[in-house]
Enzyme design. Sequence first.
Site, PDB file in Angstrom:
ATOM      1  CG  ASP A  61      -7.305   4.049  -3.245  1.00 27.18           C
ATOM      2  OD1 ASP A  61      -7.405   3.994  -2.008  1.00 27.18           O
ATOM      3  OD2 ASP A  61      -6.254   4.397  -3.824  1.00 27.18           O
ATOM      4  CD  GLU A 103      -2.120   4.014   0.320  1.00 28.90           C
ATOM      5  OE1 GLU A 103      -0.980   4.088   0.780  1.00 28.90           O
ATOM      6  OE2 GLU A 103      -2.409   3.228  -0.605  1.00 28.90           O
TER       7      GLU A 103
END
Length: 458
Positions: A86, A149
């Site tokens: 991400d 994250e």
Amino acid sequence: MKNISSEIRSYKDEILEDVVRVVRIPSVREAALDGMPFGKGPAKALGYCLNLAKSMGLKVKNVDGYAGHIEYGEGEGLIGILAHCDVVPAGEGWTRPPFGGEVENDRIYGRGTMDDKGPAIAAIYCLKALSDLKIVPKRRIRVIIGASEECGMEDMEYYFAHEEMPDLAFSPDSEYPICNREKGILHIGFECAHDAKQILDFMSGNAANIVPVTAEATINKQDGKAFEDAAAALENDKWKYTVMDGKNGAALRCYGKSAHASVPEDGANAAAGLVKLLAHVYKKDAGALITFISEAIGLDYDGEKMGVACKDEPSGSLTLNLGVMNMDKNQDTAIIDIRYPVTFDGKSIYEKAAKKAALYGVSANLISDSAPLYVKEDSDLIAKLKHAYEIATGEEANLYSTGGGTYARVLKNRGVAFGAGTKPLAYYNIHGADEFLEIDDFMKHCEICLQAIYEIGC
Ligand SMILES: [Zn+2]
């Protein structure tokens, strides 16, 4: 062990092509969809990584869209390499398409090139290289790829609630050489009923982990003159004030300087600056919260006045940041962010702060306590990572500490941040405009990463 690091070079073109392809998938967190807890983008990027590994003949598993892993080898023990797919939003100021993956001057530009899609793809190719070289590892090696994250690390919370924790691990999501110490992170909320009649409202900050750059408050109109004089007296290079007529009263503003809460000394806390002004003029009439913040924090960031200052040799001094403060006609609240040294305990620091607040009639609540990370220098993991780094680069691998929180924090002292930047992270514009990966430098990371996996797993 022998030096196999340069074996990764034969995959250079494929690695770079896959980095470009996965960078072209905008994977910023969105609202959850069925089977996609972080929305479409992160799910697509995770799927891309897993499919790539599958096409190499590696074993893969998607853990309900939160994260996934790629596994190579057999046996009891487990080695982990932790990366994420991400990204943070593109933001302003790009001179190239943020999700274009444009190649120019030995660089690939795009959000996530260095943080952390490039390192994720590199780790997958390291497993392919080991497999192609027919190197049989002593334990299973897993590349674990998270899909959130950047937004609270919920991905790993879920993943490790369902999958085994590696015995030894590293995360190429920071900079080289090795970060083996990360301070604990404590978020504490304070509140009390609104008891300052002259202060109509107060607003500053929206995240505990940022030093607020502005603060504003509204006070009784007739006090405006007193504040003008006080502002002129208190103002300095770091804190500026304005006093203006507002709709409901006199509007006060304080301007400071923003910084990350792990380095509050780099900023000037506007909330604390405005608290100082209010306490200066209203004294005790400023109410319980202002009085508490003014006397127990002031403009300091070392926790001395709060009675929580501490330091240790491995990780340095505690830092304290007043991140959020709000007052309205009913309630006054504040949130602080404390980064405490690795050999201290968050709970006792919280208790000291709560006790201090109680003296002022302010109640405290523990919002979160993320334990410190500390992997000792003489541990097996550090020795192997050091060796891998030295073999692959010819340079000594120094250890460093951080007040920030890296992905390695979820590894419960079984892993550390190792790479992927061979230069300081700011160099690559991580989280900024025109984030890039430098091809030669990145291939050096690929070499170190392969050697490290080989040293700890094989
Ligand atoms: Zn990252």
